[in-house]
Design a protein around this motif. Sequence first.
Motif, PDB file in Angstrom:
ATOM      1  N   ILE A 245       0.836  -1.199   0.000  1.00  0.00           N
ATOM      2  CA  ILE A 245       0.000   0.000   0.000  1.00  0.00           C
ATOM      3  C   ILE A 245       0.876   1.256   0.000  1.00  0.00           C
ATOM      4  O   ILE A 245       0.677   2.177  -0.801  1.00  0.00           O
ATOM      5  CB  ILE A 245      -0.948   0.006   1.215  1.00  0.00           C
ATOM      6  CG1 ILE A 245      -2.032  -1.057   1.060  1.00  0.00           C
ATOM      7  CG2 ILE A 245      -1.591   1.388   1.401  1.00  0.00           C
ATOM      8  CD1 ILE A 245      -2.884  -1.258   2.300  1.00  0.00           C
ATOM      9  N   LEU A 246       1.856   1.281   0.900  1.00  0.00           N
ATOM     10  CA  LEU A 246       2.736   2.447   1.003  1.00  0.00           C
ATOM     11  C   LEU A 246       3.556   2.625  -0.276  1.00  0.00           C
ATOM     12  O   LEU A 246       3.682   3.745  -0.797  1.00  0.00           O
ATOM     13  CB  LEU A 246       3.662   2.297   2.203  1.00  0.00           C
ATOM     14  CG  LEU A 246       4.638   3.460   2.449  1.00  0.00           C
ATOM     15  CD1 LEU A 246       3.888   4.781   2.601  1.00  0.00           C
ATOM     16  CD2 LEU A 246       5.506   3.180   3.669  1.00  0.00           C
ATOM     17  N   THR A 247       4.085   1.518  -0.808  1.00  0.00           N
ATOM     18  CA  THR A 247       4.888   1.593  -2.036  1.00  0.00           C
ATOM     19  C   THR A 247       4.051   2.093  -3.207  1.00  0.00           C
ATOM     20  O   THR A 247       4.512   2.914  -4.013  1.00  0.00           O
ATOM     21  CB  THR A 247       5.474   0.210  -2.379  1.00  0.00           C
ATOM     22  OG1 THR A 247       6.238  -0.271  -1.278  1.00  0.00           O
ATOM     23  CG2 THR A 247       6.360   0.291  -3.619  1.00  0.00           C
ATOM     24  N   SER A 248       2.818   1.622  -3.297  1.00  0.00           N
ATOM     25  CA  SER A 248       1.939   2.048  -4.389  1.00  0.00           C
ATOM     26  C   SER A 248       1.629   3.535  -4.298  1.00  0.00           C
ATOM     27  O   SER A 248       1.617   4.243  -5.325  1.00  0.00           O
ATOM     28  CB  SER A 248       0.631   1.246  -4.360  1.00  0.00           C
ATOM     29  OG  SER A 248       0.877  -0.127  -4.531  1.00  0.00           O
ATOM     30  N   MET A 249       1.395   4.025  -3.096  1.00  0.00           N
ATOM     31  CA  MET A 249       1.124   5.452  -2.927  1.00  0.00           C
ATOM     32  C   MET A 249       2.358   6.291  -3.269  1.00  0.00           C
ATOM     33  O   MET A 249       2.238   7.357  -3.887  1.00  0.00           O
ATOM     34  CB  MET A 249       0.678   5.738  -1.486  1.00  0.00           C
ATOM     35  CG  MET A 249      -0.730   5.255  -1.154  1.00  0.00           C
ATOM     36  SD  MET A 249      -2.020   6.001  -2.188  1.00  0.00           S
ATOM     37  CE  MET A 249      -1.930   7.709  -1.689  1.00  0.00           C
ATOM     38  N   LEU A 250       3.533   5.803  -2.916  1.00  0.00           N
ATOM     39  CA  LEU A 250       4.762   6.524  -3.243  1.00  0.00           C
ATOM     40  C   LEU A 250       4.979   6.583  -4.751  1.00  0.00           C
ATOM     41  O   LEU A 250       5.324   7.634  -5.303  1.00  0.00           O
ATOM     42  CB  LEU A 250       5.962   5.850  -2.563  1.00  0.00           C
ATOM     43  CG  LEU A 250       6.040   5.971  -1.036  1.00  0.00           C
ATOM     44  CD1 LEU A 250       7.162   5.094  -0.494  1.00  0.00           C
ATOM     45  CD2 LEU A 250       6.248   7.417  -0.608  1.00  0.00           C
ATOM     46  N   LEU A 251       4.772   5.450  -5.430  1.00  0.00           N
ATOM     47  CA  LEU A 251       4.925   5.414  -6.882  1.00  0.00           C
ATOM     48  C   LEU A 251       3.889   6.305  -7.571  1.00  0.00           C
ATOM     49  O   LEU A 251       4.192   7.012  -8.539  1.00  0.00           O
ATOM     50  CB  LEU A 251       4.794   3.978  -7.392  1.00  0.00           C
ATOM     51  CG  LEU A 251       5.967   3.044  -7.080  1.00  0.00           C
ATOM     52  CD1 LEU A 251       5.628   1.622  -7.518  1.00  0.00           C
ATOM     53  CD2 LEU A 251       7.234   3.520  -7.773  1.00  0.00           C
ATOM     54  N   SER A 252       2.651   6.253  -7.067  1.00  0.00           N
ATOM     55  CA  SER A 252       1.588   7.081  -7.633  1.00  0.00           C
ATOM     56  C   SER A 252       1.932   8.562  -7.499  1.00  0.00           C
ATOM     57  O   SER A 252       1.777   9.351  -8.440  1.00  0.00           O
ATOM     58  CB  SER A 252       0.258   6.773  -6.929  1.00  0.00           C
ATOM     59  OG  SER A 252      -0.785   7.565  -7.447  1.00  0.00           O
ATOM     60  N   GLY A 253       2.434   8.949  -6.329  1.00  0.00           N
ATOM     61  CA  GLY A 253       2.813  10.339  -6.110  1.00  0.00           C
ATOM     62  C   GLY A 253       3.993  10.773  -6.967  1.00  0.00           C
ATOM     63  O   GLY A 253       4.025  11.902  -7.470  1.00  0.00           O
ATOM     64  N   ALA A 254       4.964   9.868  -7.161  1.00  0.00           N
ATOM     65  CA  ALA A 254       6.124  10.191  -7.994  1.00  0.00           C
ATOM     66  C   ALA A 254       5.693  10.445  -9.435  1.00  0.00           C
ATOM     67  O   ALA A 254       6.169  11.389 -10.082  1.00  0.00           O
ATOM     68  CB  ALA A 254       7.140   9.053  -7.932  1.00  0.00           C
ATOM     69  N   LEU A 255       4.789   9.617  -9.951  1.00  0.00           N
ATOM     70  CA  LEU A 255       4.278   9.820 -11.311  1.00  0.00           C
ATOM     71  C   LEU A 255       3.450  11.099 -11.396  1.00  0.00           C
ATOM     72  O   LEU A 255       3.501  11.822 -12.398  1.00  0.00           O
ATOM     73  CB  LEU A 255       3.440   8.626 -11.750  1.00  0.00           C
ATOM     74  CG  LEU A 255       4.176   7.509 -12.487  1.00  0.00           C
ATOM     75  CD1 LEU A 255       3.229   6.353 -12.789  1.00  0.00           C
ATOM     76  CD2 LEU A 255       4.805   8.020 -13.768  1.00  0.00           C
ATOM     77  N   ALA A 256       2.671  11.368 -10.339  1.00  0.00           N
ATOM     78  CA  ALA A 256       1.886  12.610 -10.312  1.00  0.00           C
ATOM     79  C   ALA A 256       2.811  13.819 -10.379  1.00  0.00           C
ATOM     80  O   ALA A 256       2.521  14.811 -11.056  1.00  0.00           O
ATOM     81  CB  ALA A 256       1.030  12.662  -9.048  1.00  0.00           C
TER      82      ALA A 256
END
Length: 372
Positions: A245-256
């Motif tokens: 969950i945390l990794t997915s949110m970090l990746l999502s934010g990096a792409l954003a």
Amino acid sequence: MMKFDKDKLIIGAAGPVLALVSSFVLTMLVLLATGLDPIEPIQLMIDNAGFSDIQVLIVNQTGIYYLAALAVAIGFRMNLFNIGVDGQYRLAAMVSALIGASVELPGPLHILVIVLTAMLTGAIWSGIAGILKTTRGVSEVVSTIMLNAIATSLVAWLILPKNFGVQPAGSNNLTTGEIAESGWFPGIDMGEGNGVIYGFTFVALALGVVYWFVLNRTKFGFDLRATGASESAAQASGVDAKKMILTSMLLSGALAGLSGMPTLLGETHTYSLDFPVGVGFTAITIALLGRNHPVGIFFAALLFAFLEKASSSLDVEGYPKEITQIMQGIIVIAVVVSYELVRRYGLRRQQQKVGEQLAAGGALKTDKEVAA
């Protein structure tokens, strides 16, 4: 030889097609109800898209929407709803512009510093929501909405002249200062008056390939999809669901954070009060319409870019440009309704196929017993 599942293909395509058809029909009904020609606006937009300068604008906007929608899609594949993409995008653009304007480095290194700053800023901002969810059980929907509001206020405060902002002489606008030319990302000049295709647009398309490969050809992608499908089942099979969950949110934010780079590095070279906003919210619809698949997201981003850029001259012909906003809003509703209808049909179809297989198995068993 690869075998295609016809039912799966039909069900996969039915949702977007049904959403688009119903949105166009409903938009035409709205135009009819207001006494306007329902066909001419569409024809005008198609004609506008034939001009080279409009085509360049559509391509550039597609790249921006594509990056933001990929950010949303990563969350969706993990069964997370990252509504905060817009806040992550704006804060990352502002901070990276500020850092980019304050240093002057050799070209590739300068660009790399700006890009990494944007990714890091977006990841940190989305990571707050990830930490709240994994440690306190706070819904990412609530936390990212709140973080959007905080990001808006934080950007407004940072860009004040008494803090880090710069007010150009004779202007009411506020900026972060212009990034040196060494930090500009090269694009493709399409000729005089036609504009430049952002070079970062091609980076966006490459990231779509990376997104597909990671999700479908790596263990991490399998764990992410498995956790999104059933967190408890993934946990039982040895996957650390909270870490995913945390990794997915970090990746999502990096792409954003990256979704602001085409505009920042390819055109404005600064963050200002008139920097584009609302990209993250549009990206949610694009990701839904594209069913979180990189190819589907690309065509959905292209459609929304077309609606936005090709409608620029509608008001000159006596039609309100808000027609496209109405259409986009209807697409949002149509996507939700059509996907639910398709989901229910898929369940019924699956149950029907299972029943047919059981019936066929029972008939075969009876034939064998008779033969014996």
